[in-house]
Scaffold this active site. Structure first.
Site, PDB file in Angstrom:
ATOM      1  N   LEU A 285       0.913  -1.409   0.107  1.00 52.98           N
ATOM      2  CA  LEU A 285       0.145   0.115   0.057  1.00 52.98           C
ATOM      3  C   LEU A 285       1.108   1.247  -0.118  1.00 52.98           C
ATOM      4  O   LEU A 285       0.200   2.349   0.020  1.00 52.98           O
ATOM      5  CB  LEU A 285      -1.118   0.043   1.242  1.00 52.98           C
ATOM      6  CG  LEU A 285      -2.069  -0.658   0.966  1.00 52.98           C
ATOM      7  CD1 LEU A 285      -3.097  -0.608   2.402  1.00 52.98           C
ATOM      8  CD2 LEU A 285      -3.065  -0.485  -0.124  1.00 52.98           C
ATOM      9  N   ARG A 286       2.244   1.400  -0.132  1.00 47.66           N
ATOM     10  CA  ARG A 286       3.041   2.153   0.218  1.00 47.66           C
ATOM     11  C   ARG A 286       2.820   3.203  -0.917  1.00 47.66           C
ATOM     12  O   ARG A 286       2.716   4.663  -0.746  1.00 47.66           O
ATOM     13  CB  ARG A 286       4.433   1.741   0.077  1.00 47.66           C
ATOM     14  CG  ARG A 286       5.472   2.759   0.816  1.00 47.66           C
ATOM     15  CD  ARG A 286       6.738   2.181   0.850  1.00 47.66           C
ATOM     16  NE  ARG A 286       7.793   3.248   0.830  1.00 47.66           N
ATOM     17  CZ  ARG A 286       8.013   4.114   1.689  1.00 47.66           C
ATOM     18  NH1 ARG A 286       7.498   3.997   3.052  1.00 47.66           N
ATOM     19  NH2 ARG A 286       8.874   5.035   1.590  1.00 47.66           N
ATOM     20  N   ALA A 287       2.642   2.514  -2.074  1.00 47.20           N
ATOM     21  CA  ALA A 287       2.465   3.515  -3.236  1.00 47.20           C
ATOM     22  C   ALA A 287       1.075   4.357  -3.281  1.00 47.20           C
ATOM     23  O   ALA A 287       1.205   5.437  -3.686  1.00 47.20           O
ATOM     24  CB  ALA A 287       2.246   2.863  -4.608  1.00 47.20           C
TER      25      ALA A 287
ATOM     26  N   VAL B 154       1.757   7.173  -0.646  1.00 48.57           N
ATOM     27  CA  VAL B 154       2.769   8.080  -1.290  1.00 48.57           C
ATOM     28  C   VAL B 154       2.046   9.095  -2.363  1.00 48.57           C
ATOM     29  O   VAL B 154       2.136  10.135  -2.356  1.00 48.57           O
ATOM     30  CB  VAL B 154       4.048   7.622  -1.844  1.00 48.57           C
ATOM     31  CG1 VAL B 154       4.865   8.722  -2.522  1.00 48.57           C
ATOM     32  CG2 VAL B 154       5.027   6.941  -0.860  1.00 48.57           C
TER      33      VAL B 154
END
Ligand SMILES: [Zn+2]
Length: 694
Positions: free
Chosen positions: A263-265, A268
């Site tokens: 889920l980092r994308a 960000v």
């Protein structure tokens, strides 16, 4: 450049976005622009005399310089840009526990490192792709925990370390580890501009500077002050920015469509879009914000393989955004920033015109008459007309920066078999390569001192301790005490505790691994060109190239056929380039073995001058036949390479073997390995099918 400035601004407004990775060729002024960033960051309030930049309003309760009381004195200072040199020792990054003072003065002293200096500022790594693994690990740990932790000989120190990570790299010199890649919030491709108008502007600015440096500097400072002020305004506005459900849906839809991991994308992208809204003096995120955020946050996250080229399919992006339900922005762009936020939305993937562009074609038998086929001569950086979403084999058009179809090269797929593709001058159609496999490991004997890597043994700043010598860089406690012990009576020791002097101090001697220069000298002549054999040879060299990539070697490729040898790939850390050259390697003709060896000797002599610490490993791939020039010439040429660690991969096959490669190997003092023994498990008796599945 517009994208780079935008990415830096987004981070200045919202440091939580997590930094920028700048990818681009040399000479694009990327470092200059990054260094200018520090001047734009808002100043920070710090506790006076705290070396760890505690915030007076919320000091770190565990600060090594603390505890700071509630009424600690504060002061305001500019945000720092701290540069981490790629060859830095571990102590430089994490700080060092000063055992010298601990032992000689009986006080515990901690000397803060770059992770402390960068707290609440920017940590900048030029050529971040060349950073040693060990430093990368420390960096990743600090970034993940927001703090740095040091422990030596039972003494430990912990301090806060939150920073904006900014890195630059030249992809031609090798790629970044995926874990580190993912740490960067945004990524930007820069290329030297080829737009005459933009170039003219750069020249104009340069001339203006030379004509009147003082006035130019004053203008610049004014612009800088204004920009810094705007950043501060945007920061203040950021908490009020709202991310509507529609925009959030677009973000998650785009991330899903581009198949990013985790889920980092998404997070960000959301942060970047909100920062953009704040920058544009808005409190609501628009579709434009989402689009720009996607363009900057996704290219490095959708990659699957270290060999994949970066970039984002913009048509696909538009399609997803449109399909995610009529969410649109009617807001105009900020006029003051229009030229920077409305750049041509094509990413600058190009890394410059390749001197020898490989003819990129698809698998169609006759590319000239195929209406969907992009013009193979078009050097433009934009997507070719045929570069549809996920189009097979040619995802980014025929530009020189277009991704190499390494996957195909590596998998040995035969999509082009018999199609007449890649016909090149008089040379026969290059054979495809067999699938890659894990090869045996070849090393240079002895102890080197080359750049950190994973091949041959070397003295390095890291690794296992193998001894001690006088010095204070990384104190070896036992050796120091042993050095001090015999002198205790002479030094008049009376009570408990040793009397230690600074000349007793011993530092660790460490041993790790270095990367080498692996120079492939590949016989591409007719005797090797039997199609099956060439496939196996290419598969072998690709396997060795992959191994070199993983071991952080530099690689070079010399081929010989006909009457001469050719330097197909000058020494580089870009294995992609090596694979590309190999893929299109023409074969056939006579075998000028001597010329190949001479060329290798010349190249190694030059490289020894350029980079004396990098020890070479020569890999000669041949059946040993020399049909142009006499076999005696070849042996004499081999003499020039004596002293270079060499491996001869013997490609001779068939019932009658002449064993010529063995003769060359003996003359070189090289280890001779038969082609079919190259796989790591070949010796263990495991049958390893390295042929293509087809
Ligand atoms: Zn503090």
């Amino acid at each position: 450049m517009a994208d780079l400035k935008l990415a830096l601004l987004i981070n200045a407004v919202a440091p939580a976005v997590g930094g920028v990775l700048v990818r681009g060729e040399k000479g694009t002024a990327k470092s200059t622009i990054v260094r200018a960033l520090a001047a734009l960051l808002p100043e920070v309030a710090v506790v006076t005399d705290c070396r760890f930049s505690c915030d007076p309003d919320a000091p770190d309760p565990r600060c090594p310089d603390g505890p700071h009381g509630d009424g600690a004195d504060g002061q305001v200072r500019p945000a720092r840009l701290v540069e981490l040199p790629i060859g830095a020792a571990e102590d430089r990054l994490t700080g060092s526990l000063d055992l010298e003072r601990a032992l000689t003065e009986g006080v515990q002293a901690y000397q803060p490192g770059l992770l402390a200096a960068a707290h609440r500022g920017v940590l900048y790594v030029d050529e971040v792709n060349l950073l040693h693994d060990h430093l990368v690990d420390l960096l990743l740990d600090a970034a993940a925990m927001g703090q740095s932790y040091v422990e030596r000989e039972g003494v430990s120190v912990r301090h806060a370390s939150r920073f904006l990570l900014v890195g630059t790299m030249n992809p031609e010199e090798g790629e970044l580890r995926p874990q580190l890649l993912d740490r960067f919030g945004l990524t930007v491709e820069v290329a030297a501009t080829r737009d005459p108008e933009e170039r003219a502007e750069v020249v104009r600015r340069r001339l203006a500077y030379e004509a009147d440096p003082a006035a130019f500097a004053a203008d610049w400072a004014r612009a800088e002050t204004e920009l810094a002020w705007r950043i501060e305004q945007a920061r203040a506005r950021l908490p009020e920015v709202v991310l509507p459900d529609g925009a959030l849906r677009q973000i998650t839809a785009v991330c899903a469509a581009f198949e990013v991991d985790g889920l980092r994308a998404d997070i960000v992208m959301a942060r970047a879009a909100m920062a953009l809204a704040a920058w544009h003096d808005r409190t609501v995120v628009t579709a434009d914000d989402v689009r720009v955020a996607a363009r900057l946050a996704l290219p490095h996250r959708r990659r699957r393989d270290p060999f994949d080229a970066p970039g984002l399919d913009e048509d696909k992006l538009d399609e997803v955004l449109e399909n995610t339900g009529g969410y649109d922005s009617a807001e105009p762009q900020d006029p003051g920033f229009g030229e920077d936020t409305a750049p041509d939305l094509v990413p600058e993937q190009s890394t410059g015109p390749d001197p020898k562009p490989a003819p990129e074609t698809d698998a169609k038998p006759d590319s000239g008459t195929d209406p969907e086929d992009p013009d193979p001569d078009d050097p433009g950086p934009d997507d070719g007309p045929g570069g549809g979403p996920d189009g097979p084999g040619d995802p980014a058009g025929p530009g020189d920066g277009a991704p190499v179809d390494i996957e195909q090269a590596l998998s040995g797929e035969e999509s082009g078999e018999g199609s007449g593709k890649r016909a090149r001058g008089d040379s026969p159609e290059p054979a495809p390569a067999d699938a890659v496999y894990r090869t045996r490991v070849f090393t240079v004997p002895g102890l080197g001192e080359g750049a950190p890597g994973r091949r041959s043994r070397a003295r390095t700043p890291y690794g296992r301790t193998t001894g001690a010598r006088p010095g204070t860089r990384s104190v070896h406690l036992t050796a120091t005490l042993l050095a001090a012990a015999p002198h205790q009576r002479a030094r008049g020791r009376s009570g408990p505790g040793l009397v230690v002097r600074s000349d007793d101090l011993r530092e660790r001697v460490r041993e790790g691994r270095e990367g080498n220069l692996v120079l492939f000298v590949v016989d591409a002549s007719g005797s090797m060109a039997a199609r099956q054999r060439m496939r196996a040879v290419k598969g072998a060299v690709l396997s060795l190239l992959l191994d070199a990539y993983q071991r952080r070697d530099k690689v070079g490729l010399i081929t010989f056929r006909g009457t001469s040898a050719e330097l197909a790939l000058p020494p580089t850390s870009s294995v992609e380039a090596g694979a590309r050259r190999l893929e299109t390697l023409p074969t056939g003709g006579r075998t000028p073995l001597a010329a190949g060896l001479l060329r290798a000797a010349e190249l190694l002599r030059a490289e020894r001058l350029r980079d004396p610490a990098r020890r070479p490993l020569l890999v000669l791939v041949t059946d040993g036949r020399a049909t142009h020039g006499s076999p005696a010439d070849a042996l004499r040429a081999a003499d020039l390479l004596r002293g270079v660690t060499s491996v001869v991969v013997d490609c001779e096959r068939g019932p009658v073997r002449l064993g010529l490669a063995g003769g060359i190997a003996a003359r070189l003092g090289a280890e001779a390995v038969r082609l079919e023994e190259l796989a790591a498990d070949a010796l263990a008796g495991v049958v390893h099918d390295h042929r293509a599945a087809a």
